[in-house]
Scaffold this motif. Sequence first.
Motif, PDB file in Angstrom:
ATOM      1  N   LYS A  96       0.814  -1.221   0.000  1.00  0.00           N
ATOM      2  CA  LYS A  96       0.000   0.000   0.000  1.00  0.00           C
ATOM      3  C   LYS A  96       0.845   1.269   0.000  1.00  0.00           C
ATOM      4  O   LYS A  96       0.319   2.366   0.185  1.00  0.00           O
ATOM      5  CB  LYS A  96      -0.915   0.006   1.227  1.00  0.00           C
ATOM      6  N   GLN A  97       2.138   1.150  -0.193  1.00  0.00           N
ATOM      7  CA  GLN A  97       3.005   2.352  -0.185  1.00  0.00           C
ATOM      8  C   GLN A  97       2.668   3.286  -1.353  1.00  0.00           C
ATOM      9  O   GLN A  97       2.167   2.838  -2.390  1.00  0.00           O
ATOM     10  CB  GLN A  97       4.461   1.933  -0.301  1.00  0.00           C
ATOM     11  N   GLY A  98       2.986   4.537  -1.167  1.00  0.00           N
ATOM     12  CA  GLY A  98       2.763   5.518  -2.236  1.00  0.00           C
ATOM     13  C   GLY A  98       3.660   5.224  -3.428  1.00  0.00           C
ATOM     14  O   GLY A  98       4.790   4.748  -3.263  1.00  0.00           O
ATOM     15  N   ILE A  99       3.167   5.549  -4.611  1.00  0.00           N
ATOM     16  CA  ILE A  99       3.893   5.223  -5.846  1.00  0.00           C
ATOM     17  C   ILE A  99       5.225   5.981  -5.935  1.00  0.00           C
ATOM     18  O   ILE A  99       6.217   5.470  -6.451  1.00  0.00           O
ATOM     19  CB  ILE A  99       2.995   5.466  -7.095  1.00  0.00           C
ATOM     20  N   THR A 100       5.251   7.200  -5.384  1.00  0.00           N
ATOM     21  CA  THR A 100       6.478   8.003  -5.456  1.00  0.00           C
ATOM     22  C   THR A 100       7.632   7.295  -4.739  1.00  0.00           C
ATOM     23  O   THR A 100       8.784   7.403  -5.139  1.00  0.00           O
ATOM     24  CB  THR A 100       6.226   9.384  -4.813  1.00  0.00           C
ATOM     25  N   LYS A 101       7.296   6.573  -3.671  1.00  0.00           N
ATOM     26  CA  LYS A 101       8.323   5.855  -2.895  1.00  0.00           C
ATOM     27  C   LYS A 101       8.852   4.635  -3.642  1.00  0.00           C
ATOM     28  O   LYS A 101      10.032   4.300  -3.549  1.00  0.00           O
ATOM     29  CB  LYS A 101       7.704   5.352  -1.581  1.00  0.00           C
ATOM     30  N   ILE A 102       7.971   3.930  -4.347  1.00  0.00           N
ATOM     31  CA  ILE A 102       8.377   2.599  -4.836  1.00  0.00           C
ATOM     32  C   ILE A 102       8.607   2.529  -6.338  1.00  0.00           C
ATOM     33  O   ILE A 102       9.084   1.521  -6.845  1.00  0.00           O
ATOM     34  CB  ILE A 102       7.344   1.526  -4.403  1.00  0.00           C
ATOM     35  N   ARG A 103       8.274   3.606  -7.065  1.00  0.00           N
ATOM     36  CA  ARG A 103       8.434   3.559  -8.524  1.00  0.00           C
ATOM     37  C   ARG A 103       9.898   3.349  -8.909  1.00  0.00           C
ATOM     38  O   ARG A 103      10.817   3.723  -8.173  1.00  0.00           O
ATOM     39  CB  ARG A 103       7.880   4.832  -9.206  1.00  0.00           C
ATOM     40  N   GLY A 104      10.070   2.680 -10.005  1.00  0.00           N
ATOM     41  CA  GLY A 104      11.426   2.532 -10.522  1.00  0.00           C
ATOM     42  C   GLY A 104      12.216   1.399  -9.894  1.00  0.00           C
ATOM     43  O   GLY A 104      13.360   1.167 -10.280  1.00  0.00           O
TER      44      GLY A 104
END
Length: 224
Positions: free
Chosen positions: A166-174
């Motif tokens: 459920k983490q925010g996309i900004t944290k986990i993208r890439g």
Amino acid sequence: MNSDTQLSLFNESNFNQKDLIPTDAKIPIPSGTYTSLTELTPHCQNCHRCELGENRTHAVVGRGNPQAKIMIIGEGPGQNEDETGLPFVGKSGQLLDKILASVNLSTEHDVYICNIVKCRPPENRVPTPEEMAACKPYLLEQIRLVDPKIILLTGATAVKGITGNKQGITKIRGQWIDWEGRLCMPIFHPSYLLRNSSREKGSPKWLMWQDIQAVKAKYDEVTG
Ligand code: URA
């Protein structure tokens, strides 16, 4: 038909499971139910495992190459997709096509695109956990049948729907993650990029450019 009857019918060994879609979403659609995407499609078109089925024009199953090495999973159909029956054909989809083309990936040949839920949520709201769960067996069957080496998860809902993270996309993208033995990368949803036009270093568009280049490098590596 109540859900106990549906379950016993579905489990009967001499019963052709493909003839019956359990409308009770608690009843799973087992892995291996479908032998092709062509078989799965009419089930989605007639599905009422959740309330999204009540108001759809079309269920939106997928587009692209059914044997692609890259699968892209979005959130759910919008208005254009509901009208046409094809995923990512509106403004977000056009941007997605351009992003792929920028690294010489063709949506038609190199990619298969689908969504967490097959039917449009009203007012384009985020699908509920129950709707995602009701639709998930179809998605798992799509993944099994297409058998992609790389899965791109566009936006937080796609990440949550597949991995439960459920983490925010900004944290986990890439970041590459291993999910069930497949390489997955969360990336920004193209609609987020449409709302953030800056191309400056560190902006969402700039970060997407880094991510898609990493995806292309991995694609070249896994396809030899
Ligand atoms: N956004 C999505 O997540 N999926 C679509 O198919 C269209 C827009």
